[in-house]
Design a protein around this motif. Structure first.
Motif, PDB file in Angstrom:
ATOM      1  N   TRP A  91      -5.097  -0.901 -21.253  1.00  0.00           N
ATOM      2  CA  TRP A  91      -4.535  -0.153 -20.140  1.00  0.00           C
ATOM      3  C   TRP A  91      -3.014  -0.004 -20.237  1.00  0.00           C
ATOM      4  O   TRP A  91      -2.474   1.041 -19.903  1.00  0.00           O
ATOM      5  CB  TRP A  91      -4.902  -0.835 -18.815  1.00  0.00           C
ATOM      6  CG  TRP A  91      -6.376  -0.868 -18.565  1.00  0.00           C
ATOM      7  CD1 TRP A  91      -7.262  -1.829 -18.967  1.00  0.00           C
ATOM      8  CD2 TRP A  91      -7.147   0.118 -17.873  1.00  0.00           C
ATOM      9  NE1 TRP A  91      -8.538  -1.514 -18.560  1.00  0.00           N
ATOM     10  CE2 TRP A  91      -8.495  -0.322 -17.874  1.00  0.00           C
ATOM     11  CE3 TRP A  91      -6.839   1.315 -17.229  1.00  0.00           C
ATOM     12  CZ2 TRP A  91      -9.526   0.404 -17.277  1.00  0.00           C
ATOM     13  CZ3 TRP A  91      -7.853   2.042 -16.624  1.00  0.00           C
ATOM     14  CH2 TRP A  91      -9.184   1.583 -16.655  1.00  0.00           C
ATOM     15  N   PHE A  92      -2.343  -1.072 -20.661  1.00  0.00           N
ATOM     16  CA  PHE A  92      -0.883  -1.034 -20.780  1.00  0.00           C
ATOM     17  C   PHE A  92      -0.514  -0.725 -22.229  1.00  0.00           C
ATOM     18  O   PHE A  92      -0.425  -1.630 -23.065  1.00  0.00           O
ATOM     19  CB  PHE A  92      -0.272  -2.365 -20.346  1.00  0.00           C
ATOM     20  CG  PHE A  92      -0.403  -2.655 -18.875  1.00  0.00           C
ATOM     21  CD1 PHE A  92       0.504  -2.142 -17.964  1.00  0.00           C
ATOM     22  CD2 PHE A  92      -1.436  -3.449 -18.405  1.00  0.00           C
ATOM     23  CE1 PHE A  92       0.391  -2.405 -16.604  1.00  0.00           C
ATOM     24  CE2 PHE A  92      -1.565  -3.725 -17.054  1.00  0.00           C
ATOM     25  CZ  PHE A  92      -0.652  -3.193 -16.146  1.00  0.00           C
ATOM     26  N   THR A  93      -0.322   0.547 -22.534  1.00  0.00           N
ATOM     27  CA  THR A  93      -0.041   0.955 -23.916  1.00  0.00           C
ATOM     28  C   THR A  93       1.286   1.693 -24.057  1.00  0.00           C
ATOM     29  O   THR A  93       1.847   1.746 -25.144  1.00  0.00           O
ATOM     30  CB  THR A  93      -1.163   1.859 -24.447  1.00  0.00           C
ATOM     31  OG1 THR A  93      -1.214   3.057 -23.657  1.00  0.00           O
ATOM     32  CG2 THR A  93      -2.517   1.159 -24.383  1.00  0.00           C
ATOM     33  N   LYS A  94       1.768   2.285 -22.962  1.00  0.00           N
ATOM     34  CA  LYS A  94       3.018   3.044 -22.984  1.00  0.00           C
ATOM     35  C   LYS A  94       4.004   2.427 -21.984  1.00  0.00           C
ATOM     36  O   LYS A  94       3.605   1.932 -20.927  1.00  0.00           O
ATOM     37  CB  LYS A  94       2.781   4.518 -22.603  1.00  0.00           C
ATOM     38  CG  LYS A  94       1.778   5.246 -23.494  1.00  0.00           C
ATOM     39  CD  LYS A  94       2.331   5.502 -24.880  1.00  0.00           C
ATOM     40  CE  LYS A  94       1.352   6.352 -25.688  1.00  0.00           C
ATOM     41  NZ  LYS A  94       1.840   6.596 -27.064  1.00  0.00           N
ATOM     42  N   ILE A  95       5.281   2.472 -22.341  1.00  0.00           N
ATOM     43  CA  ILE A  95       6.307   1.987 -21.413  1.00  0.00           C
ATOM     44  C   ILE A  95       6.175   2.748 -20.089  1.00  0.00           C
ATOM     45  O   ILE A  95       5.956   3.959 -20.078  1.00  0.00           O
ATOM     46  CB  ILE A  95       7.717   2.180 -22.003  1.00  0.00           C
ATOM     47  CG1 ILE A  95       7.823   1.475 -23.364  1.00  0.00           C
ATOM     48  CG2 ILE A  95       8.785   1.658 -21.039  1.00  0.00           C
ATOM     49  CD1 ILE A  95       7.527  -0.001 -23.318  1.00  0.00           C
ATOM     50  N   GLN A  96       6.285   2.024 -18.991  1.00  0.00           N
ATOM     51  CA  GLN A  96       6.138   2.494 -17.609  1.00  0.00           C
ATOM     52  C   GLN A  96       4.685   2.593 -17.160  1.00  0.00           C
ATOM     53  O   GLN A  96       4.438   2.999 -16.012  1.00  0.00           O
ATOM     54  CB  GLN A  96       6.856   3.827 -17.370  1.00  0.00           C
ATOM     55  CG  GLN A  96       8.383   3.726 -17.521  1.00  0.00           C
ATOM     56  CD  GLN A  96       9.098   5.008 -17.140  1.00  0.00           C
ATOM     57  OE1 GLN A  96       8.560   6.105 -17.290  1.00  0.00           O
ATOM     58  NE2 GLN A  96      10.316   4.878 -16.647  1.00  0.00           N
ATOM     59  N   ASP A  97       3.721   2.244 -18.008  1.00  0.00           N
ATOM     60  CA  ASP A  97       2.361   2.068 -17.499  1.00  0.00           C
ATOM     61  C   ASP A  97       2.412   1.004 -16.412  1.00  0.00           C
ATOM     62  O   ASP A  97       3.152   0.009 -16.535  1.00  0.00           O
ATOM     63  CB  ASP A  97       1.408   1.644 -18.613  1.00  0.00           C
ATOM     64  CG  ASP A  97       0.976   2.806 -19.487  1.00  0.00           C
ATOM     65  OD1 ASP A  97       1.292   3.959 -19.133  1.00  0.00           O
ATOM     66  OD2 ASP A  97       0.330   2.559 -20.518  1.00  0.00           O
ATOM     67  N   SER A  98       1.627   1.204 -15.340  1.00  0.00           N
ATOM     68  CA  SER A  98       1.809   0.330 -14.188  1.00  0.00           C
ATOM     69  C   SER A  98       0.514   0.124 -13.411  1.00  0.00           C
ATOM     70  O   SER A  98      -0.464   0.868 -13.581  1.00  0.00           O
ATOM     71  CB  SER A  98       2.879   0.908 -13.252  1.00  0.00           C
ATOM     72  OG  SER A  98       2.506   2.208 -12.817  1.00  0.00           O
ATOM     73  N   ALA A  99       0.536  -0.894 -12.551  1.00  0.00           N
ATOM     74  CA  ALA A  99      -0.593  -1.206 -11.668  1.00  0.00           C
ATOM     75  C   ALA A  99      -0.048  -1.894 -10.431  1.00  0.00           C
ATOM     76  O   ALA A  99       1.061  -2.445 -10.436  1.00  0.00           O
ATOM     77  CB  ALA A  99      -1.598  -2.104 -12.381  1.00  0.00           C
ATOM     78  N   THR A 100      -0.836  -1.856  -9.372  1.00  0.00           N
ATOM     79  CA  THR A 100      -0.521  -2.608  -8.155  1.00  0.00           C
ATOM     80  C   THR A 100      -1.600  -3.661  -7.959  1.00  0.00           C
ATOM     81  O   THR A 100      -2.795  -3.363  -8.055  1.00  0.00           O
ATOM     82  CB  THR A 100      -0.455  -1.693  -6.927  1.00  0.00           C
ATOM     83  OG1 THR A 100       0.518  -0.666  -7.152  1.00  0.00           O
ATOM     84  CG2 THR A 100      -0.066  -2.485  -5.685  1.00  0.00           C
ATOM     85  N   TYR A 101      -1.151  -4.885  -7.714  1.00  0.00           N
ATOM     86  CA  TYR A 101      -2.065  -6.024  -7.568  1.00  0.00           C
ATOM     87  C   TYR A 101      -2.168  -6.384  -6.087  1.00  0.00           C
ATOM     88  O   TYR A 101      -1.180  -6.773  -5.454  1.00  0.00           O
ATOM     89  CB  TYR A 101      -1.521  -7.197  -8.386  1.00  0.00           C
ATOM     90  CG  TYR A 101      -2.278  -8.490  -8.268  1.00  0.00           C
ATOM     91  CD1 TYR A 101      -3.645  -8.547  -8.525  1.00  0.00           C
ATOM     92  CD2 TYR A 101      -1.624  -9.669  -7.923  1.00  0.00           C
ATOM     93  CE1 TYR A 101      -4.336  -9.747  -8.435  1.00  0.00           C
ATOM     94  CE2 TYR A 101      -2.306 -10.872  -7.828  1.00  0.00           C
ATOM     95  CZ  TYR A 101      -3.666 -10.900  -8.085  1.00  0.00           C
ATOM     96  OH  TYR A 101      -4.351 -12.086  -7.992  1.00  0.00           O
ATOM     97  N   PHE A 102      -3.373  -6.210  -5.522  1.00  0.00           N
ATOM     98  CA  PHE A 102      -3.621  -6.485  -4.113  1.00  0.00           C
ATOM     99  C   PHE A 102      -4.419  -7.775  -3.961  1.00  0.00           C
ATOM    100  O   PHE A 102      -5.363  -8.027  -4.722  1.00  0.00           O
ATOM    101  CB  PHE A 102      -4.427  -5.347  -3.477  1.00  0.00           C
ATOM    102  CG  PHE A 102      -3.739  -4.011  -3.490  1.00  0.00           C
ATOM    103  CD1 PHE A 102      -2.900  -3.644  -2.450  1.00  0.00           C
ATOM    104  CD2 PHE A 102      -3.941  -3.129  -4.538  1.00  0.00           C
ATOM    105  CE1 PHE A 102      -2.265  -2.401  -2.460  1.00  0.00           C
ATOM    106  CE2 PHE A 102      -3.320  -1.895  -4.555  1.00  0.00           C
ATOM    107  CZ  PHE A 102      -2.470  -1.521  -3.517  1.00  0.00           C
ATOM    108  N   ILE A 103      -4.060  -8.574  -2.969  1.00  0.00           N
ATOM    109  CA  ILE A 103      -4.791  -9.791  -2.632  1.00  0.00           C
ATOM    110  C   ILE A 103      -5.354  -9.622  -1.227  1.00  0.00           C
ATOM    111  O   ILE A 103      -4.644  -9.162  -0.313  1.00  0.00           O
ATOM    112  CB  ILE A 103      -3.876 -11.025  -2.688  1.00  0.00           C
ATOM    113  CG1 ILE A 103      -3.246 -11.154  -4.075  1.00  0.00           C
ATOM    114  CG2 ILE A 103      -4.658 -12.299  -2.349  1.00  0.00           C
ATOM    115  CD1 ILE A 103      -2.141 -12.174  -4.156  1.00  0.00           C
ATOM    116  N   ALA A 104      -6.616  -9.961  -1.044  1.00  0.00           N
ATOM    117  CA  ALA A 104      -7.257  -9.778   0.255  1.00  0.00           C
ATOM    118  C   ALA A 104      -6.510 -10.543   1.346  1.00  0.00           C
ATOM    119  O   ALA A 104      -6.035 -11.661   1.129  1.00  0.00           O
ATOM    120  CB  ALA A 104      -8.712 -10.243   0.190  1.00  0.00           C
TER     121      ALA A 104
END
Length: 504
Positions: A91-104
Motif C-alpha cells: 500500500w505504501f509505495t510512493k512518497i505521500q501515500d497515506s492512511a488514517t488510523y481510527f480507534i473505536a
C-alpha cells in the motif's frame, strides 16, 4: 526496504504531537498498529481500522484494513481487509501515500504519511523512532528516541511468529569468500599451532568497526585445528570462563565468536563444500578442509555474513603476521592477568600502519557487575497495582535461558534457540511462571519478563534468587520496585534445565 512513516495525532488540543518511525516494508498493518501504541504510549484493546487515503500515488476510497469487533465503525465487514495479512509494502509505495488510523470510541485519530523509502542498513536494528514530539496525555516530557526505539523493537519481535524477524528481506551482501578462503589456507600452511598455544591470546582491533577481537590459535593439543575469535567484552568474558574451566551450557548459548576450523571432508556441511568449490578451491587430506562459523547469542552456529567475514579476514591476516614473527625468533610476551598483546591500525607521522603493543583491559573479573539501564518506566499506576498485592517471603528462583533444541521456520534461515523465562519456588521446585520468548536475552528482555511475572502473580516477592548475569540485567527494575536480589547457583532451575535437556 525500510519505510519512513510520519504519524500525526489529529483532533486533539495539541496538533503538534507526532512520531517519525522507520520499519521494514514487509511489516503488517497489525504490526503498525502495535508500533503506534508503543510510540505514543497509548494502550487500547478496542476495534481499529486503517482507512487508506492514498496508495501507489493515487487517491483511494473505501479501502479499510483492521478489525471491527462490534461494528463500531458501521463499515461493511466485507470491506475490511485482514490486518494480519496486509503488508505495508503493498500500500505504501510512493512518497505521500497515506492512511488514517481510527480507534473505536476515541475522538482523536492518527494520520500516517510515507515520507521516505530507504535502503536497509547493515547492523541496524529496526524499527526505529527517529523523531517525535508531545504526548497524548498532554505531558510534554522529553522523548528518549533510543529508549523508544528499544520498546518498538521488543514489541515488534513479540508480535512476530519467530525470533528476530525484523526483516524477512535478506541483506544481499555476499562475503568475499575467495579472499577469506585464500587467507585461511595460507594460515593453515604456516601451521600456527606449532608456534602459539591456545592460551596465548592476542587482540586485533578492527580498523573500521573498532571491535576488539580476542584471538586464540587452536591445535597445540593435536585435536582441533584453527582459530577461535571472541568479540568484544562478552567474548572476553566467555574466553576467561574457558581458560578457568568454568565454561557452561549458558556460556555456549551466549557466545559471540567466529571460528576458522580445519576439518576432514566428511565434517563439512553441503554449503561449506559448495562455497569452497564455487570459489575455485579444492583440498585433500585429513584436517585440511576449511570451515567458517559465526556464533551469536540465541542463534544456531551459521555461516558468517559479510560483516563477520570482514572481522574474520582481519583476524586471520594479523594472526599470519604474528606467526611469521614467531617463525623469525620473536617470543610471545608473558603477560599478567588483564594484559594482552594488541595489534591495531594507527596513524604514525601521517601514515596509517599496523602497530603492536601491550594493552591493559580493566574489569576482567567484574563479571559485568555494572547495572544495565532501566528500560521500562515504572509508572505511578504500576506501582499502585503492585502495592495492592501481598508481600511474600517465599524463596523464588528467576532466570532466562535458552532451550537446546534449535527451531527453524524456513530452510534457508538461521535456526534459533528459544528463550525461556521461568520462576520456581526454591524449596519444592514448583514452576510458578514460565514463558517462551521469541527474542534474544538482554537487559530489556529480562526486565520485561520480570515485569510480566510480577503482574501475573497474586503476590509480590520480597527477594529473588538469580544468576549473576540476570542480576545485572534486572537490578535497575528490581531496585525501583524494592525487590532484593541474590546471585547464586540456581538448584531448582538447574534441575529444570536437565529435564529439558533429557526431553530434547
Amino acid at each position: 526496504m525500510i519505510l519512513q512513516l510520519h504519524i500525526i495525532v489529529e483532533n486533539i488540543n495539541d496538533n503538534s504531537i507526532f512520531r517519525t518511525i522507520q520499519l521494514p516494508s514487509n511489516s503488517t498493518f497489525e504490526q503498525l498498529a502495535e508500533m503506534i501504541t508503543v510510540a505514543f504510549d497509548y494502550l487500547d484493546d478496542e476495534s481499529y481500522v486503517f482507512r487508506m487515503e492514498q496508495s501507489k500515488g493515487k487517491l483511494e476510497k473505501d479501502k479499510y484494513i483492521g478489525v471491527d469487533f462490534d461494528n463500531d465503525f458501521s463499515i461493511d465487514e466485507e470491506l475490511i481487509l485482514d490486518d494480519e495479512e496486509e503488508l505495508l509494502a503493498s500500500w505504501f509505495t510512493k512518497i505521500q501515500d497515506s492512511a488514517t488510523y481510527f480507534i473505536a470510541n476515541e475522538e482523536f485519530q492518527f494520520f500516517i504519511e510515507l515520507t521516505d523509502i530507504v535502503e536497509t542498513k547493515p547492523l541496524v536494528r529496526y524499527p526505529l523512532c527517529i523523531a517525535g514530539q508531545g504526548q497524548i496525555d498532554g505531558q510534554q516530557s522529553f522523548i528518549d528516541l533510543d529508549e523508544l526505539s528499544l520498546g518498538l523493537q521488543l514489541m515488534y519481535s513479540l508480535a512476530d511468529n519467530l525470533f528476530g524477524e525484523f526483516m524477512e528481506e535478506d541483506i544481499n551482501i555476499e562475503p568475499d569468500w575467495t579472499a577469506l578462503i585464500d587467507a585461511a589456507d595460507l594460515l593453515k600452511k604456516l601451521k600456527p599451532w606449532q608456534y602459539l598455544s591456545d592460551n596465548e591470546i592476542f587482540i586485533v582491533k578492527h580498523p573500521e568497526t573498532k571491535d576488539l577481537l580476542y584471538v586464540s590459535v587452536l591445535g597445540a593439543g593435536g585435536e582441533e585445528f584453527g582459530l577461535a575469535i571472541y568479540i568484544g567484552e562478552e567474548g572476553r568474558q566467555t574466553l576467561n570462563a574457558m581458560l578457568l574451566d568454568q565454561f557452561t551450557d549458558d556460556h555456549f548459548f551466549d557466545l559471540r565468536s567466529l571460528t576458522v576450523s580445519y576439518v576432514n571432508r566428511d565434517e563439512l556441511h553441503d554449503h561449506d563444500y559448495e562455497i569452497i568449490k564455487e570459489n575455485g578451491f579444492s583440498f585433500r587430506g585429513k584436517k585440511n578442509w576449511i570451515q567458517f562459523r559465526s556464533y551469536e547469542p540465541g542463534l544456531y552456529p551459521w555461516l558468517p555474513e559479510a560483516h563477520d567475514a570482514e572481522l574474520l579476514l582481519t583476524a586471520i591476516e594479523q594472526t599470519i603476521h604474528i606467526v611469521k614473527q614467531r617463525m623469525n625468533g620473536w617470543a610471545f610476551p608473558s603477560l599478567p592477568h588483564n594484559e594482552y598483546l594488541l595489534r591495531q591500525f594507527v596513524e604514525d607521522d601521517g601514515q596509517f600502519e599496523w602497530q603492536q603493543g601491550i594493552v591493559s583491559i580493566e574489569g576482567a573479573d567484574d563479571d559485568f557487575e555494572e547495572d544495565e539501564p532501566l528500560y521500562l518506566e515504572v509508572t505511578p499506576l504500576l506501582r499502585k497495582q503492585l502495592s495492592k498485592k501481598k508481600k511474600s517471603s517465599v524463596n523464588i528462583e528467576f532466570d532466562l535461558f535458552y532451550l537446546q533444541q534449535p527451531i527453524q521456520e524456513k530452510s534457508h534461515e538461521r535456526p534459533i534457540y528459544p528463550l525461556v523465562a521461568v520462576a520456581m519456588e526454591k524449596a519444592n521446585g514448583l514452576v510458578i511462571y514460565q514463558q517462551i520468548l521469541p527474542i534474544q536475552k538482554d537487559g530489556h528482555t529480562a526486565q520485561s519478563a520480570l515485569l510480566e511475572f510480577l503482574q501475573e502473580m497474586n503476590f509480590t516477592p520480597t527477594a529473588l534468587y538469580v544468576t549473576p548475569v540476570i542480576l545485572r540485567y534486572i537490578a535497575p527494575l528490581a531496585n525501583e520496585l524494592g525487590i532484593k536480589l541474590y546471585a547464586e547457583n540456581l538448584a531448582a532451575i538447574g534441575q529444570l534445565k536437565e529435564f529439558f535437556k533429557e526431553m530434547q
